[in-house]
Design a protein around this motif. Structure first.
Motif, PDB file in Angstrom:
ATOM      1  N   GLN A   1       0.819  -1.221   0.000  1.00 24.40           N
ATOM      2  CA  GLN A   1       0.000   0.000   0.000  1.00 24.40           C
ATOM      3  C   GLN A   1       0.848   1.264   0.000  1.00 24.40           C
ATOM      4  OE1 GLN A   1      -3.059  -0.327   3.025  1.00 24.40           O
ATOM      5  NE2 GLN A   1      -3.811  -2.249   2.170  1.00 24.40           N
ATOM      6  N   ARG A   2       2.052   1.155  -0.547  1.00 20.55           N
ATOM      7  CA  ARG A   2       2.951   2.313  -0.496  1.00 20.55           C
ATOM      8  C   ARG A   2       2.817   3.239  -1.700  1.00 20.55           C
ATOM      9  NH1 ARG A   2       7.819  -1.191   2.249  1.00 20.55           N
ATOM     10  NH2 ARG A   2       6.725  -1.350   4.248  1.00 20.55           N
ATOM     11  N   VAL A   3       2.240   2.729  -2.767  1.00 17.70           N
ATOM     12  CA  VAL A   3       2.046   3.583  -3.942  1.00 17.70           C
ATOM     13  C   VAL A   3       0.752   4.356  -3.746  1.00 17.70           C
ATOM     14  CG1 VAL A   3       1.609   3.594  -6.421  1.00 17.70           C
ATOM     15  CG2 VAL A   3       3.340   2.055  -5.460  1.00 17.70           C
ATOM     16  N   LEU A   4       0.823   5.674  -3.892  1.00 12.03           N
ATOM     17  CA  LEU A   4      -0.373   6.493  -3.694  1.00 12.03           C
ATOM     18  C   LEU A   4      -1.410   6.224  -4.777  1.00 12.03           C
ATOM     19  CD1 LEU A   4       1.290   9.911  -2.774  1.00 12.03           C
ATOM     20  CD2 LEU A   4      -0.227   8.547  -1.285  1.00 12.03           C
ATOM     21  N   PRO A   5      -2.693   6.270  -4.428  1.00 13.14           N
ATOM     22  CA  PRO A   5      -3.744   6.121  -5.442  1.00 13.14           C
ATOM     23  C   PRO A   5      -3.570   7.156  -6.562  1.00 13.14           C
ATOM     24  CG  PRO A   5      -4.685   6.032  -3.235  1.00 13.14           C
ATOM     25  CD  PRO A   5      -3.233   6.427  -3.075  1.00 13.14           C
ATOM     26  N   ALA A   6      -4.017   6.774  -7.747  1.00 11.34           N
ATOM     27  CA  ALA A   6      -3.762   7.554  -8.960  1.00 11.34           C
ATOM     28  C   ALA A   6      -4.047   9.055  -8.851  1.00 11.34           C
ATOM     29  CB  ALA A   6      -4.527   6.945 -10.132  1.00 11.34           C
ATOM     30  N   PRO A   7      -5.163   9.484  -8.252  1.00 12.95           N
ATOM     31  CA  PRO A   7      -5.424  10.936  -8.272  1.00 12.95           C
ATOM     32  C   PRO A   7      -4.325  11.765  -7.590  1.00 12.95           C
ATOM     33  CG  PRO A   7      -7.411   9.742  -7.668  1.00 12.95           C
ATOM     34  CD  PRO A   7      -6.297   8.733  -7.686  1.00 12.95           C
ATOM     35  N   PHE A   8      -3.648  11.201  -6.600  1.00 13.13           N
ATOM     36  CA  PHE A   8      -2.581  11.952  -5.933  1.00 13.13           C
ATOM     37  C   PHE A   8      -1.377  12.144  -6.856  1.00 13.13           C
ATOM     38  CE2 PHE A   8      -5.129  10.274  -2.517  1.00 13.13           C
ATOM     39  CZ  PHE A   8      -5.145  11.305  -1.597  1.00 13.13           C
ATOM     40  N   ARG A   9      -1.316  11.314  -7.906  1.00 13.11           N
ATOM     41  CA  ARG A   9      -0.169  11.363  -8.814  1.00 13.11           C
ATOM     42  C   ARG A   9      -0.528  11.989 -10.157  1.00 13.11           C
ATOM     43  NH1 ARG A   9       0.578   6.440 -10.224  1.00 13.11           N
ATOM     44  NH2 ARG A   9      -0.956   5.279  -9.016  1.00 13.11           N
ATOM     45  N   ASP A  10      -1.754  12.476 -10.257  1.00 10.51           N
ATOM     46  CA  ASP A  10      -2.243  13.023 -11.522  1.00 10.51           C
ATOM     47  C   ASP A  10      -2.157  14.543 -11.482  1.00 10.51           C
ATOM     48  OD1 ASP A  10      -3.700  14.027 -13.616  1.00 10.51           O
ATOM     49  OD2 ASP A  10      -5.556  12.945 -13.123  1.00 10.51           O
ATOM     50  N   PRO A  11      -1.261  15.133 -12.304  1.00 11.72           N
ATOM     51  CA  PRO A  11      -1.070  16.587 -12.252  1.00 11.72           C
ATOM     52  C   PRO A  11      -2.354  17.384 -12.452  1.00 11.72           C
ATOM     53  CG  PRO A  11       0.646  15.551 -13.577  1.00 11.72           C
ATOM     54  CD  PRO A  11      -0.347  14.468 -13.234  1.00 11.72           C
ATOM     55  N   ALA A  12      -3.387  16.753 -12.999  1.00  9.47           N
ATOM     56  CA  ALA A  12      -4.633  17.491 -13.211  1.00  9.47           C
ATOM     57  C   ALA A  12      -5.512  17.484 -11.959  1.00  9.47           C
ATOM     58  CB  ALA A  12      -5.404  16.866 -14.384  1.00  9.47           C
ATOM     59  N   SER A  13      -5.153  16.710 -10.959  1.00  8.50           N
ATOM     60  CA  SER A  13      -6.006  16.598  -9.758  1.00  8.50           C
ATOM     61  C   SER A  13      -5.564  17.584  -8.673  1.00  8.50           C
ATOM     62  CB  SER A  13      -5.922  15.176  -9.202  1.00  8.50           C
ATOM     63  OG  SER A  13      -6.477  15.125  -7.903  1.00  8.50           O
TER      64      SER A  13
END
Ligand code: C2O
Length: 544
Positions: free
Chosen positions: A177-189
């Motif tokens: 569970q160390r990889v953050l969910p996609a929205p935290f890594r999406d520059p548009a979010s």
């Protein structure tokens, strides 16, 4: 000593637990319905499982339900919870920084960001209520951050219009569970922040340059005295995760927001990280441990360092008059109306839980510890101890090592103190502390030699001004280490303290100019910053 010997010792300690202690722990655990399996595990390997959901919780007003703070990774990355969080963050970012409901104001309650200058103008003077009131390195670390999250969570609920919102917690102790969910890594979010570690934002799980000890909850949760539990967990995983998420590089200098008090609250990840730290407080209490009972602690409502009164705001932006004093937030379920989806899983902590929970508030000195504290030995090398890129080895000659061992064996505290810890402008540094690590042995945080990690959150600053301000003292209770070393015949009175550094940031760009021909053949991984990364002025060992 090998792992087998160590676990035999720990097993003996586990069974030596008094029946009364066990019954009390079992009694609490039974609330969650998992009492039987806890007993089995508690006796079996000396560790205790706390993977239990508390059953008591206040109802959400008028709904017949309590808020349950969910595991971040149990949520649909594009589901209503994270969408609500993103919507609220966006709405708060649109408000001026003088509005208590704005993203900037809320983050400034932690510590005011005026240096580096933009995006905020110089702060108003005097600073608005509540700004720069975060508690670190004090007994108020846990309760202050709990208040901070509690009121923030309600603002998110109101700003998003999602009335079921409860802050998710990020359980990075689980390697999956160390990889953050996609929205935290999406520059548009709105949940994205560029000033983070490249791998964290890139969705790459932590690699070999990130030691597993960053995520370790065992040392802190195994401490039975509040100051050492709170301080231990504030260091690791709390401080270590701040540094790992922040990342950064030395050249050209870059520091992630999570690395500094002033910017940490601007990263939406901060709040999920702190929900987990708050959950660790609940997990620690669930083991049968007790909070301080003295009124100095319970009645506190001002910052212990700068004397500023705690100030938080309700969903209308009005200052609150409740849940801003320590005694108003000590019971999450009944005073604040929330629980966690699950408490910490301690199944990875065999060998760490060497003492039964305390019967009394930790103000009492363990009977076996003589008063006043004994100093067993110290070392303060000329010019300090330099750590990074190479590890440092610091010999400390101990007088009366047998007394130290006797105190540890009797359940008392033996304290290793590191004084005058300074950063030197290098970001993304982690330092593990070991005692008597045998020559040639790979450092391993699960070994009896591991003491803890230095808490470098807030110390690694790009500017000299902050660094000069920040000199930290850090204490570790090394009773677990002393007891295990003595049992293995490795406690001799020659204490060898190892400081093992890691750089988790970005490699500096390869230099290919004629002036630095040596760099041309270097791989990016070798382009780590020049030292020293951290210095320590003095190391001392005392009784508790
Ligand atoms: Cu006040 Cu994790 O910070």
């Amino acid at each position: 000593m090998d792992r087998g010997q160590l676990s035999a010792i720990m097993k003996e300690m586990g069974t030596a637990r008094s029946r009364r202690d066990l019954l009390r722990v079992i009694g609490r655990a039974a609330i969650g319905g998992l009492g039987a399996s806890l007993v089995a595990r508690g006796l079996g390997d000396g560790s205790l499982s706390a993977d239990i959901t508390p059953a008591i919780a206040e109802e959400k007003p008028g709904t017949g339900q309590a808020y349950i703070r969910p595991n971040l990774h149990g949520l649909d990355p594009y589901g209503p919870e994270l969408q609500a969080y993103a919507d609220a963050v966006k709405a708060m970012q649109a408000l001026p920084s003088t509005d208590p409901l704005s993203w900037a104001y809320q983050a400034n309650i932690h510590a005011t960001w005026f240096d580096p200058p933009p995006p905020e103008p110089a702060p108003p003077s005097p600073e608005p209520p509540g700004w720069t009131t975060c508690e670190h390195g004090s007994l108020y670390f846990w309760p202050w951050h709990r208040m901070y999250l509690y009121w923030f969570e309600q603002i998110i609920r109101a700003m998003s219009g999602f009335t079921d919102f409860a802050l998710p917690y990020w359980d990075y102790t689980n390697p999956g569970q160390r990889v953050l969910p996609a929205p935290f890594r999406d520059p548009a979010s709105p949940l994205f922040v560029a000033a983070r570690d490249v791998d964290v934002n890139g969705g790459t799980p932590p690699g070999v340059n990130v030691p597993e000890s960053v995520f370790n909850i065992c040392n802190g949760l195994s401490q039975t005295a509040f100051p050492f539990a709170a301080g231990g967990l504030e260091s690791t995983p709390h401080g270590s995760v701040h540094i790992w998420v922040a990342g950064g590089r030395q050249n050209p200098p870059s520091f992630g927001w999570m690395a500094a008090f002033t910017t940490a609250g601007r990263d939406p990840v901060f709040w999920l990280h702190h929900a987990n730290i708050d959950r660790l407080w609940e997990s620690w209490l669930n083991l049968g441990n007790l909070n301080p009972a003295d009124s100095a602690w319970l009645d506190n409502d001002v910052n212990s360092g700068n004397g500023r009164p705690y100030a938080f705001f309700d969903v209308n932006g009005d200052p609150v008059t409740t849940q801003r004093v320590v005694h108003e937030v000590v019971d999450a379920a009944t005073q604040l109306g929330y629980t966690y989806e699950a408490l910490a899983d301690l199944s990875g902590c065999p060998g760490f839980m060497i003492r039964p929970p305390r019967e009394e508030a930790p103000a009492g000195t363990p009977a076996a510890t003589p008063e006043p504290a004994l100093e067993f030995g110290s070392s303060a090398p000329e010019g300090g101890v330099s750590v990074g890129p190479a590890p440092a080895e610091v010999p400390v000659d101990l007088a009366r090592p047998d007394d130290a061992a006797a105190i540890a064996r009797a359940g008392g505290a033996t304290i290793l103190t590191l004084e005058g810890i300074h950063g030197h402008g290098v970001p993304a540094v982690l330092v593990e502390v070991y005692v008597n690590l045998p020559a040639g042995q790979e450092p391993d945080f699960r070994s009896p030699y591991y003491v803890g990690n230095l808490n470098l959150f807030g110390l690694l600053q790009p500017d000299q001004e902050h660094q000069a301000m920040q000199s930290m003292t850090q204490q570790f209770d090394i009773a677990r280490n002393v007891t295990a070393l003595e049992a293995a015949g490795e406690w001799t009175g020659e204490l060898q303290v190892s400081l093992v550094p890691y750089f988790t940031g970005e490699a500096a760009p390869l230099e290919t100019t004629a002036a630095t021909p040596a760099a041309a053949g270097a791989t990016p991984a070798e382009r780590i910053p020049d030292g020293p990364w951290v210095t320590v002025e003095r190391i001392v060992m005392t009784s508790g």
